[in-house]
Motif scaffolding. Structure first.
Motif, PDB file in Angstrom:
ATOM      1  N   THR A 122      -2.432 -51.058  25.803  1.00 42.92           N
ATOM      2  CA  THR A 122      -1.648 -52.095  26.205  1.00 42.92           C
ATOM      3  C   THR A 122      -2.813 -52.984  26.946  1.00 42.92           C
ATOM      4  O   THR A 122      -3.470 -52.448  27.841  1.00 42.92           O
ATOM      5  CB  THR A 122      -0.813 -51.421  27.267  1.00 42.92           C
ATOM      6  OG1 THR A 122      -1.513 -50.823  28.531  1.00 42.92           O
ATOM      7  CG2 THR A 122       0.366 -50.675  26.590  1.00 42.92           C
ATOM      8  N   ILE A 123      -2.720 -54.377  26.555  1.00 46.41           N
ATOM      9  CA  ILE A 123      -3.589 -55.293  27.335  1.00 46.41           C
ATOM     10  C   ILE A 123      -2.702 -56.541  27.702  1.00 46.41           C
ATOM     11  O   ILE A 123      -1.629 -56.680  27.200  1.00 46.41           O
ATOM     12  CB  ILE A 123      -4.368 -55.896  26.005  1.00 46.41           C
ATOM     13  CG1 ILE A 123      -3.831 -56.166  24.770  1.00 46.41           C
ATOM     14  CG2 ILE A 123      -5.554 -54.474  25.810  1.00 46.41           C
ATOM     15  CD1 ILE A 123      -4.937 -56.813  23.853  1.00 46.41           C
ATOM     16  N   GLY A 177      -7.578 -53.185  30.034  1.00 44.78           N
ATOM     17  CA  GLY A 177      -6.373 -52.786  29.409  1.00 44.78           C
ATOM     18  C   GLY A 177      -6.146 -51.131  29.762  1.00 44.78           C
ATOM     19  O   GLY A 177      -6.997 -50.679  30.458  1.00 44.78           O
ATOM     20  N   LEU A 178      -5.266 -50.617  29.280  1.00 44.59           N
ATOM     21  CA  LEU A 178      -4.970 -49.165  29.457  1.00 44.59           C
ATOM     22  C   LEU A 178      -4.849 -48.405  27.880  1.00 44.59           C
ATOM     23  O   LEU A 178      -4.472 -49.081  27.205  1.00 44.59           O
ATOM     24  CB  LEU A 178      -3.574 -48.996  30.214  1.00 44.59           C
ATOM     25  CG  LEU A 178      -3.629 -49.490  31.482  1.00 44.59           C
ATOM     26  CD1 LEU A 178      -2.136 -49.268  31.999  1.00 44.59           C
ATOM     27  CD2 LEU A 178      -4.596 -48.969  32.540  1.00 44.59           C
ATOM     28  N   ALA A 216       1.737 -61.861  28.910  1.00 48.03           N
ATOM     29  CA  ALA A 216       2.580 -61.194  28.238  1.00 48.03           C
ATOM     30  C   ALA A 216       1.803 -59.865  27.960  1.00 48.03           C
ATOM     31  O   ALA A 216       0.458 -59.799  27.486  1.00 48.03           O
ATOM     32  CB  ALA A 216       2.686 -62.052  26.667  1.00 48.03           C
ATOM     33  N   THR A 217       2.376 -58.753  27.832  1.00 48.67           N
ATOM     34  CA  THR A 217       1.685 -57.395  27.685  1.00 48.67           C
ATOM     35  C   THR A 217       2.068 -57.188  26.312  1.00 48.67           C
ATOM     36  O   THR A 217       2.943 -57.038  25.535  1.00 48.67           O
ATOM     37  CB  THR A 217       2.561 -56.388  28.505  1.00 48.67           C
ATOM     38  OG1 THR A 217       2.365 -56.569  30.003  1.00 48.67           O
ATOM     39  CG2 THR A 217       1.782 -55.224  28.300  1.00 48.67           C
ATOM     40  N   ALA A 218       0.731 -56.797  25.822  1.00 42.99           N
ATOM     41  CA  ALA A 218       0.643 -56.262  24.336  1.00 42.99           C
ATOM     42  C   ALA A 218       0.470 -54.987  24.121  1.00 42.99           C
ATOM     43  O   ALA A 218      -0.408 -54.451  24.833  1.00 42.99           O
ATOM     44  CB  ALA A 218      -0.362 -57.258  23.476  1.00 42.99           C
ATOM     45  N   LEU A 219       1.274 -54.498  23.121  1.00 41.22           N
ATOM     46  CA  LEU A 219       1.099 -53.010  22.842  1.00 41.22           C
ATOM     47  C   LEU A 219       0.484 -52.842  21.485  1.00 41.22           C
ATOM     48  O   LEU A 219       1.048 -53.539  20.293  1.00 41.22           O
ATOM     49  CB  LEU A 219       2.385 -52.141  22.831  1.00 41.22           C
ATOM     50  CG  LEU A 219       2.513 -51.045  22.495  1.00 41.22           C
ATOM     51  CD1 LEU A 219       1.768 -49.887  23.446  1.00 41.22           C
ATOM     52  CD2 LEU A 219       3.968 -50.520  21.918  1.00 41.22           C
ATOM     53  N   VAL A 220      -0.760 -52.402  21.477  1.00 42.27           N
ATOM     54  CA  VAL A 220      -1.421 -52.345  20.074  1.00 42.27           C
ATOM     55  C   VAL A 220      -1.163 -50.972  19.529  1.00 42.27           C
ATOM     56  O   VAL A 220      -1.771 -49.904  20.053  1.00 42.27           O
ATOM     57  CB  VAL A 220      -2.836 -52.374  20.528  1.00 42.27           C
ATOM     58  CG1 VAL A 220      -3.853 -52.484  19.313  1.00 42.27           C
ATOM     59  CG2 VAL A 220      -3.160 -53.812  21.279  1.00 42.27           C
ATOM     60  N   LEU A 225       4.130 -56.513  20.056  1.00 37.36           N
ATOM     61  CA  LEU A 225       3.565 -55.385  19.429  1.00 37.36           C
ATOM     62  C   LEU A 225       2.280 -56.107  18.472  1.00 37.36           C
ATOM     63  O   LEU A 225       2.666 -57.001  17.587  1.00 37.36           O
ATOM     64  CB  LEU A 225       4.378 -54.534  18.448  1.00 37.36           C
ATOM     65  CG  LEU A 225       3.904 -53.704  17.505  1.00 37.36           C
ATOM     66  CD1 LEU A 225       3.392 -52.473  18.710  1.00 37.36           C
ATOM     67  CD2 LEU A 225       4.942 -52.972  16.581  1.00 37.36           C
ATOM     68  N   ILE A 226       1.213 -55.612  18.803  1.00 40.45           N
ATOM     69  CA  ILE A 226       0.029 -56.113  17.703  1.00 40.45           C
ATOM     70  C   ILE A 226      -0.530 -54.969  16.956  1.00 40.45           C
ATOM     71  O   ILE A 226      -0.886 -53.959  17.629  1.00 40.45           O
ATOM     72  CB  ILE A 226      -1.010 -57.011  18.696  1.00 40.45           C
ATOM     73  CG1 ILE A 226      -0.629 -57.817  19.616  1.00 40.45           C
ATOM     74  CG2 ILE A 226      -2.263 -57.415  17.721  1.00 40.45           C
ATOM     75  CD1 ILE A 226      -1.489 -58.732  20.350  1.00 40.45           C
ATOM     76  N   PRO A 227      -0.415 -55.371  15.594  1.00 38.91           N
ATOM     77  CA  PRO A 227      -1.066 -54.143  14.811  1.00 38.91           C
ATOM     78  C   PRO A 227      -2.609 -53.860  15.060  1.00 38.91           C
ATOM     79  O   PRO A 227      -3.345 -55.163  15.441  1.00 38.91           O
ATOM     80  CB  PRO A 227      -0.777 -54.641  13.402  1.00 38.91           C
ATOM     81  CG  PRO A 227      -0.454 -55.825  13.408  1.00 38.91           C
ATOM     82  CD  PRO A 227      -0.084 -56.052  14.896  1.00 38.91           C
ATOM     83  N   PRO A 228      -3.308 -52.726  14.859  1.00 35.14           N
ATOM     84  CA  PRO A 228      -4.634 -52.628  15.204  1.00 35.14           C
ATOM     85  C   PRO A 228      -5.584 -53.551  14.314  1.00 35.14           C
ATOM     86  O   PRO A 228      -6.649 -53.820  14.580  1.00 35.14           O
ATOM     87  CB  PRO A 228      -4.881 -51.256  15.015  1.00 35.14           C
ATOM     88  CG  PRO A 228      -3.555 -50.475  15.402  1.00 35.14           C
ATOM     89  CD  PRO A 228      -2.762 -51.374  14.832  1.00 35.14           C
TER      90      PRO A 228
END
Length: 479
Positions: free
Chosen positions: A193-194, A308-309, A211-215, A293-296
């Motif tokens: 999460t970034i 990030g975490l 905006a929090t992104a979940l990779v 949601l961001i794909p790797p």
């Protein structure tokens, strides 16, 4: 210190008062306290306490079956405690009377000589055996309540959800450590999460919404939430969680920048698309508040997020939580781990309390069973003249042994069953008013039932050799 003072001063003081009361009774009625004296019939007034306590306890248990269970606010807190205490006190005071009634009913309806001998003895002296049975009964009753307290503590120290999230600062982890953490036993998903940059050009006075992104990919997302609809691998998609609020600035068409560091690092700008994923996340959850949601594959290959975490997801079972935490400590001993929603210190305290409770239960059962056998042996020695008389009249030793065991085992078994039932009702009333997710606990029933069966088995085996093979007529010369 207060506990030591209570143990060193309070216990001897209480023993002195009890001894003084017994001495006064013996001085006032010397013949009445002799074991050869005719015992007084058990009183029924203890049943009033038991019925009152069960009425309160069952009333609160009944509210757990409705849509609006009772809470511990206001008078309910006092009533629940009163119901538990009245039930326990009434249970102890009612046992002799219940034993006498049970013995009378069985003796009047049976045609067995063995059962008749055993029950008539219990009918005449119901309190002789119940004095020691009371300790074992109270132990089972208290163990049921302790099980409810442990359940309440577990609900406070960890969330009631099937998954457990662990968050770690990315700056404290290397790439190799992240790969090893993803393969720790018990971990079923991992993600990043970034946060987006708050100021895109560095000169604007207006703060840009974050905006929090979940990779993560769709498979990892599915293992982190209850369910997610509309996910497509390889595409940047908005995350919509109906249970959480969204910043008005985080909308389709808005562009957000994420900073990266390392070899070949460069900022990555992401424009929120219209495609969205509707998800239902657990609470608490590291992914429930993400906006995109961001794909790797969409991130720079050799660059790491500047901040990030790193998120790991596993099962919420306490043993699995300890297993994952041990694995994290092995891979990254200096990393600070935030187990979302879990009180690690509370879990350690629960483990200590469970150990102490188990040891106390075992020691209490052993001491109680030993005291029970000593009391039974004492009473058997005292009744040797009656046993001799019955033997001279033709009663077989096998019949006498069976009668000796039955007159001990039946009151003990009845008391333990009653303690188990009333204890679980008292525990359920406590859990209902506690406001937790668990109202009806059945996990502790097999253990308590097994302990009760063990005590009954030990009592049965211990009473068998109390009737000797040799008959001494001298024992009945006085009679």
């Amino acid at each position: 210190m207060p506990t030591v003072v209570v143990c060193l001063i309070g216990c001897p003081l209480l023993a002195w008062f009890v001894g003084r009361a017994g001495a006064r009774r013996a001085a006032a009625d010397p013949l009445g306290v002799r074991r050869t004296a005719v015992p007084r019939p058990p009183r029924k007034w203890g049943g009033l306490l038991l019925v009152t306590g069960l009425g309160i306890v069952c009333g609160y248990c009944a509210t757990g079956l409705t849509d609006h269970p009772a809470t511990s606010d206001g008078p309910s807190a006092l009533l629940v405690v009163s119901g538990v205490l009245l039930t326990g006190g009434g249970l102890v005071l009612t046992l002799p009377w219940l034993s006498a009634v049970l013995a009378r009913k069985i003796a009047g309806s049976t045609g067995s000589l063995t059962l008749n001998l055993a029950m008539r003895r219990n009918e005449v002296e119901p309190g002789s055996t119940m004095r020691v049975v009371t300790g074992l009964v109270l132990l089972v009753y208290a163990a049921s309540l302790a099980q409810g307290v442990l359940i309440e503590l577990e609900q406070v120290t960890r969330p009631s959800k099937p998954t457990q999230d662990y968050a770690m600062d990315l700056s404290r982890l290397t790439g190799q450590q992240r790969e090893e953490l993803a393969s720790v036993p018990g971990v079923r998903a991992h993600a990043l999460t970034i946060e987006s940059d708050a100021d895109t050009d560095g000169t604007s006075a207006d703060v840009v919404p974050r905006a929090t992104a979940l990779v993560a990919d769709c498979g990892q997302l599915a293992r982190m939430v209850k369910h997610a609809d509309g996910c497509v691998d390889g595409k940047v998609m908005r995350l919509v969680n109906p249970d959480t609020g969204t910043d008005p600035g985080v909308r389709p068409g808005a562009t957000f920048t994420y900073r990266f560091s390392g070899e070949g690092s460069e900022n990555t700008s992401v424009t929120l698309p219209t495609d969205r994923i509707v998800l239902d996340a657990f609470d608490p959850s590291a992914s429930g508040s993400a906006d995109v949601l961001i794909p790797p594959s969409a991130l720079p290959a050799k660059a790491d997020p500047a901040a990030g975490l790193y998120i790991l997801v596993g099962d919420s079972d306490p043993q699995e939580v300890r297993r994952v935490l041990d694995g994290i400590g092995t891979v990254a001993p200096t990393a600070e781990v935030d187990p979302l929603g879990v009180n690690i210190q509370g879990m350690q305290q629960i483990a200590v309390v469970k150990t102490l409770l188990a040891l106390g239960m075992i020691m209490g059962l052993v001491i109680g069973a030993a005291a029970f056998l000593v009391s039974v042996t004492d009473r058997a020695v005292e009744r040797r003249p009656q046993v001799t008389a019955l033997a001279l009249m033709g009663a077989r030793p096998r019949t006498m042994r069976a009668a000796q065991s039955l007159q001990v085992v039946l009151p003990l078994a009845a008391g333990l069953v009653l303690a188990l039932v009333t204890g679980k009702l008292a525990e359920s009333s406590y859990l209902v008013t506690g406001g937790g997710a668990v109202f009806w606990d059945v996990a502790g029933v097999p253990l308590l039932a097994l302990a009760a069966l063990g005590v009954v088995a030990v009592a049965t085996a211990g009473t068998l050799p109390l009737v000797g093979r040799c008959i001494d007529p001298e024992l009945i010369r006085r009679d």
